[in-house]
Design a protein around this motif. Sequence first.
Motif, PDB file in Angstrom:
ATOM      1  N   VAL A   1      10.887  10.273 -27.981  1.00 44.94           N
ATOM      2  CA  VAL A   1       9.736  10.282 -26.829  1.00 44.94           C
ATOM      3  C   VAL A   1      10.774  10.228 -25.550  1.00 44.94           C
ATOM      4  N   ASN A   2      10.698  11.253 -25.103  1.00 43.21           N
ATOM      5  CA  ASN A   2      11.231  11.071 -23.287  1.00 43.21           C
ATOM      6  C   ASN A   2      10.613   9.938 -22.772  1.00 43.21           C
ATOM      7  N   ASN A   3      10.768   8.514 -22.765  1.00 43.81           N
ATOM      8  CA  ASN A   3      10.427   7.681 -21.456  1.00 43.81           C
ATOM      9  C   ASN A   3       9.786   7.935 -20.168  1.00 43.81           C
ATOM     10  N   ASN A   4      11.328   9.172 -20.258  1.00 37.42           N
ATOM     11  CA  ASN A   4      10.833   9.686 -18.658  1.00 37.42           C
ATOM     12  C   ASN A   4       9.851  10.567 -18.373  1.00 37.42           C
ATOM     13  N   LYS A   5       9.054  11.103 -19.228  1.00 35.49           N
ATOM     14  CA  LYS A   5       7.849  12.065 -18.334  1.00 35.49           C
ATOM     15  C   LYS A   5       6.429  10.528 -18.702  1.00 35.49           C
ATOM     16  N   ALA A   6       5.888  11.189 -18.243  1.00 36.47           N
ATOM     17  CA  ALA A   6       4.514  10.926 -17.313  1.00 36.47           C
ATOM     18  C   ALA A   6       4.236  10.506 -19.076  1.00 36.47           C
ATOM     19  N   LYS A   7       3.118   9.420 -18.968  1.00 34.20           N
ATOM     20  CA  LYS A   7       2.646   8.699 -19.937  1.00 34.20           C
ATOM     21  C   LYS A   7       1.907  10.548 -20.641  1.00 34.20           C
ATOM     22  N   ASN A   8       0.715  10.810 -20.054  1.00 33.08           N
ATOM     23  CA  ASN A   8       0.201  12.326 -20.674  1.00 33.08           C
ATOM     24  C   ASN A   8       1.191  13.467 -21.499  1.00 33.08           C
ATOM     25  N   ARG A   9       1.725  12.958 -20.508  1.00 35.24           N
ATOM     26  CA  ARG A   9       3.595  13.774 -21.235  1.00 35.24           C
ATOM     27  C   ARG A   9       3.808  13.833 -22.695  1.00 35.24           C
ATOM     28  N   GLN A  10       4.002  12.331 -22.603  1.00 36.52           N
ATOM     29  CA  GLN A  10       3.930  11.224 -23.975  1.00 36.52           C
ATOM     30  C   GLN A  10       3.513  11.446 -25.033  1.00 36.52           C
ATOM     31  N   ILE A  11       1.987  11.276 -24.725  1.00 37.57           N
ATOM     32  CA  ILE A  11       0.999  11.934 -25.257  1.00 37.57           C
ATOM     33  C   ILE A  11       0.883  13.640 -26.175  1.00 37.57           C
ATOM     34  N   PHE A  12       1.335  14.055 -25.358  1.00 37.61           N
ATOM     35  CA  PHE A  12       1.082  15.467 -25.785  1.00 37.61           C
ATOM     36  C   PHE A  12       2.197  15.532 -26.791  1.00 37.61           C
ATOM     37  N   THR A  13       3.485  15.164 -26.701  1.00 35.15           N
ATOM     38  CA  THR A  13       4.846  15.065 -27.774  1.00 35.15           C
ATOM     39  C   THR A  13       4.720  14.716 -28.295  1.00 35.15           C
ATOM     40  N   LEU A  14       3.688  14.441 -28.877  1.00 33.04           N
ATOM     41  CA  LEU A  14       3.649  13.092 -30.635  1.00 33.04           C
ATOM     42  C   LEU A  14       3.700  14.056 -31.246  1.00 33.04           C
ATOM     43  N   PHE A  15       2.205  14.785 -30.297  1.00 34.16           N
ATOM     44  CA  PHE A  15       2.015  15.609 -31.379  1.00 34.16           C
ATOM     45  C   PHE A  15       2.033  16.804 -31.304  1.00 34.16           C
ATOM     46  N   HIS A  16       2.736  17.577 -31.028  1.00 34.57           N
ATOM     47  CA  HIS A  16       3.323  18.267 -30.766  1.00 34.57           C
ATOM     48  C   HIS A  16       4.407  18.450 -31.445  1.00 34.57           C
ATOM     49  N   GLU A  17       5.153  16.884 -32.011  1.00 33.14           N
ATOM     50  CA  GLU A  17       6.071  17.133 -32.981  1.00 33.14           C
ATOM     51  C   GLU A  17       5.825  16.277 -33.979  1.00 33.14           C
ATOM     52  N   LEU A  18       4.491  15.441 -34.185  1.00 31.07           N
ATOM     53  CA  LEU A  18       3.594  15.815 -35.033  1.00 31.07           C
ATOM     54  C   LEU A  18       3.500  17.548 -35.787  1.00 31.07           C
ATOM     55  N   ALA A  19       3.368  18.038 -35.434  1.00 35.53           N
ATOM     56  CA  ALA A  19       2.594  19.487 -35.975  1.00 35.53           C
ATOM     57  C   ALA A  19       3.772  19.813 -36.058  1.00 35.53           C
ATOM     58  N   HIS A  20       5.082  19.746 -35.567  1.00 33.31           N
ATOM     59  CA  HIS A  20       6.471  20.291 -36.653  1.00 33.31           C
ATOM     60  C   HIS A  20       6.746  19.366 -38.309  1.00 33.31           C
ATOM     61  N   LEU A  21       6.356  17.852 -37.818  1.00 32.07           N
ATOM     62  CA  LEU A  21       7.239  17.147 -39.208  1.00 32.07           C
ATOM     63  C   LEU A  21       5.689  18.092 -39.890  1.00 32.07           C
ATOM     64  N   LEU A  22       4.433  18.049 -40.186  1.00 28.79           N
ATOM     65  CA  LEU A  22       3.080  18.479 -40.275  1.00 28.79           C
ATOM     66  C   LEU A  22       3.691  19.984 -41.046  1.00 28.79           C
ATOM     67  N   MET A  23       4.846  20.722 -40.555  1.00 27.54           N
ATOM     68  CA  MET A  23       4.314  21.675 -41.289  1.00 27.54           C
ATOM     69  C   MET A  23       6.238  21.889 -41.848  1.00 27.54           C
ATOM     70  N   HIS A  24       6.981  20.581 -42.097  1.00 21.59           N
ATOM     71  CA  HIS A  24       7.789  19.771 -43.052  1.00 21.59           C
ATOM     72  C   HIS A  24       9.206  20.448 -42.043  1.00 21.59           C
ATOM     73  N   THR A  25       9.738  20.363 -40.650  1.00 25.29           N
ATOM     74  CA  THR A  25      10.864  20.981 -40.275  1.00 25.29           C
ATOM     75  C   THR A  25      10.691  19.262 -39.490  1.00 25.29           C
TER      76      THR A  25
END
Length: 247
Positions: free
Chosen positions: A214-238
């Motif tokens: 995660v890019n820690n220069n981003k706002a905290k809410n944006r970082q939370i969004f990124t966590l789940f955006h990337e989790l969705a990629h992982l759950l699709m095995h990519t």
Amino acid sequence: MSGPIPVNPDVLRWARDSMRLSLEEVAGRMNKKVSDIEAWERGDESPTYIQLERLAYDIYKRPVALFFFPDVPDEDAVEQSFRTLPEQELQRMPPRILFLLRRARVFQLNLAELYEGVNPANRQILRDLNFAPSVEVSEMADQVRAYLRIDLAEQQSLGSEDDALKRWRTVLEEHGVFVFKDSFNPPGKKKVDSTESTFSGFCLYDMDFPVIYVNNNKAKNRQIFTLFHELAHLLMHTGGVDTRHDD
């Protein structure tokens, strides 16, 4: 060592290519002519040790010893981690992001060695949940929320954005996903001029040691969004990357 030193020209060329840098860009940063860099990469001439250190540490982000190897190192290409990304997205990844991708991969390998190939989490979301590519977003979100055991009431009680980010990070790590944070901006480069600032995060898929960065220069809410955006990629095995602008 003020004079030229023998290095492997093939490794010099490979290191530049791996960072997606042109001869002109390297020459500009080294305050040299393009013909000088070309001569180094052909093996007709060699850099001094001081010049090699600048190339290695500041530009190519590689250990100096690498340039004395007899052969080009065997390293996974970015395309292998992000096979679902369009070619234009891969080509626009700047050097800082490529460096962080390599660092994330090293972390992944270190974790596998540290835990002897076994993820220490008692519950592993990538092993326990499986989704078809056609799954509805709302259905996927419901299943993930239920699996993580965080209902809406608890989420709303988390308080500050900082508390929420820490909680979500802890929850993901408790379920087998390793989360790292770093500045995506090159050292000394202002956010407003930085191409890297358009990147919010990325993930590297692995069934046993999945990584989210995660890019820690981003706002905290944006970082939370990124966590789940990337989790969705992982759950699709990519692997995946979040390159959206904040607007």
